[in-house]
Design an enzyme around this catalytic site. Structure first.
Site, PDB file in Angstrom:
ATOM      1  CB  SER A 197      -0.888  -0.009   1.245  1.00 20.94           C
ATOM      2  OG  SER A 197      -1.522   1.245   1.441  1.00 20.94           O
ATOM      3  CE1 TYR A 210      -4.085  -2.079   5.411  1.00 16.79           C
ATOM      4  CE2 TYR A 210      -3.147   0.055   4.865  1.00 16.79           C
ATOM      5  CZ  TYR A 210      -3.736  -1.128   4.466  1.00 16.79           C
ATOM      6  OH  TYR A 210      -3.963  -1.372   3.135  1.00 16.79           O
ATOM      7  CE  LYS A 214      -1.681  -3.831   3.272  1.00 18.32           C
ATOM      8  NZ  LYS A 214      -1.882  -5.073   2.481  1.00 18.32           N
TER       9      LYS A 214
END
Length: 321
Positions: A197, A210, A214
């Site tokens: 991401s 998160y 990533k």
């Protein structure tokens, strides 16, 4: 003992030749010259290739396995690969959505199979993988797409939420690679695609765990490539890491941006980019493409300078609590 045997014994008893510091210095100078030639050759080669449109390889006859295929990026990637003639293996814990993806592929004349798998469970991954190999065949393209994205401040995350995020977004990549790559090595043919991401390029508030997952995916793919390269398999087993900006799949519930051009990206656009990048053998691709170059540029900037740019752009996600 023959004369030849005596010569051999004498040579074995001789002390190793000490070439001295002069030889080592010359060797070092030659190595420096060679690495400089390689360095600048590959720099100019890369610049040259930026202006070339790489030919997209045919994926007809390839078996593509996609995790998280029930909806969003995974579903659209399955449909895109199917439109190119590949056989699709859909994995998801959402059985109903997974079957619906397969139905849509078959309705367009494609070939697809649905398997329910909880990718947080290593043993389950290995079991379902063996089933796929027996029932469908050799998986030559693996798309590690499945992911979750809770959006709130780090101190508001509970333990289970963080552990689940790492189980799905990171650890599943290891188990999937261990399940399918040995056969790729045996056949000297395969391609692994990992969904990172833009949150794996830049740190963002309300996405601390998160972002961590990533960034981890980026590191896994980079170091795994190095393992393949050192054993001479990087030309046979390709790796592609994708860094999408915020995608309109429902995971990003409260996005905000100062400028309209930084709007949410459609999962269809991401899917087309994934398939195109894989077919062209591109190792890293951000969506939009300039974000990857922006990340590399900002690494040279002082911290406060990059913070000033972040404050100016003012994009990110608000807490979903």
């Amino acid at each position: 003992m023959t004369e030849h045997e005596m010569d051999k014994v004498n040579s074995e008893n001789q002390p190793p030749v000490n070439r001295g510091y002069g030889y080592e210095t010359i060797q070092l100078i030659l190595d420096i010259i060679i690495v400089h030639l390689h360095f600048w050759y590959y720099i100019f080669e890369h610049i040259y290739q930026l202006f070339l449109k790489k030919e997209e390889k045919d994926v007809r006859g390839e078996i593509v396995l996609i995790t998280g295929a029930a909806h969003g990026i995974g579903k659209d990637t399955a449909l895109e690969y199917a439109s190119k003639g590949a056989t699709i293996v859909c994995w998801d814990i959402n059985e109903r959505g997974n079957i619906e993806t397969v139905k849509e592929i078959k309705a367009m004349g494609g070939k697809a199979f649905a398997y329910v798998c909880n990718i947080t469970k290593r043993e389950e991954i290995l079991q379902v993988a063996e089933k796929v190999k027996k029932e469908v065949g050799f998986v030559s393209i693996l798309v590690n797409n499945a992911g979750i994205m809770p959006c709130h401040p780090l101190l508001d995350h509970n333990e289970n939420e963080i552990r689940m995020m790492y189980d799905i977004n990171v650890l599943a990549h290891f188990w999937m690679i261990q399940a399918f790559v040995p056969e790729m090595i045996e056949k000297k043919h395969g391609h692994i695609i990992a969904l990172s991401s833009c949150a794996g390029l830049f740190g963002l508030k309300n996405l601390v765990p998160y972002c961590g997952t990533k960034f981890a995916v980026k590191g896994v793919m980079s170091s795994f490539y190095e393992e393949l390269r050192t054993i001479g398999l990087h030309e046979h087993i390709k790796l592609t890491t994708i860094y999408p900006y915020m995608v309109d799949t429902g995971l990003c519930k409260k996005p905000h941006f100062r400028f309209k051009f930084m709007k949410l990206i459609s999962p269809q656009e991401v899917a087309k980019t994934i398939v195109s990048a894989q077919r062209r053998g591109i190792m890293e691709m951000s969506i939009p493409q300039h974000y990857l170059y922006l990340e590399k540029f900002t690494n040279f900037l002082p911290r406060k300078a990059s913070e000033a740019v972040n404050d100016f752009l003012n994009s990110g996600v608000d807490s979903d609590l």
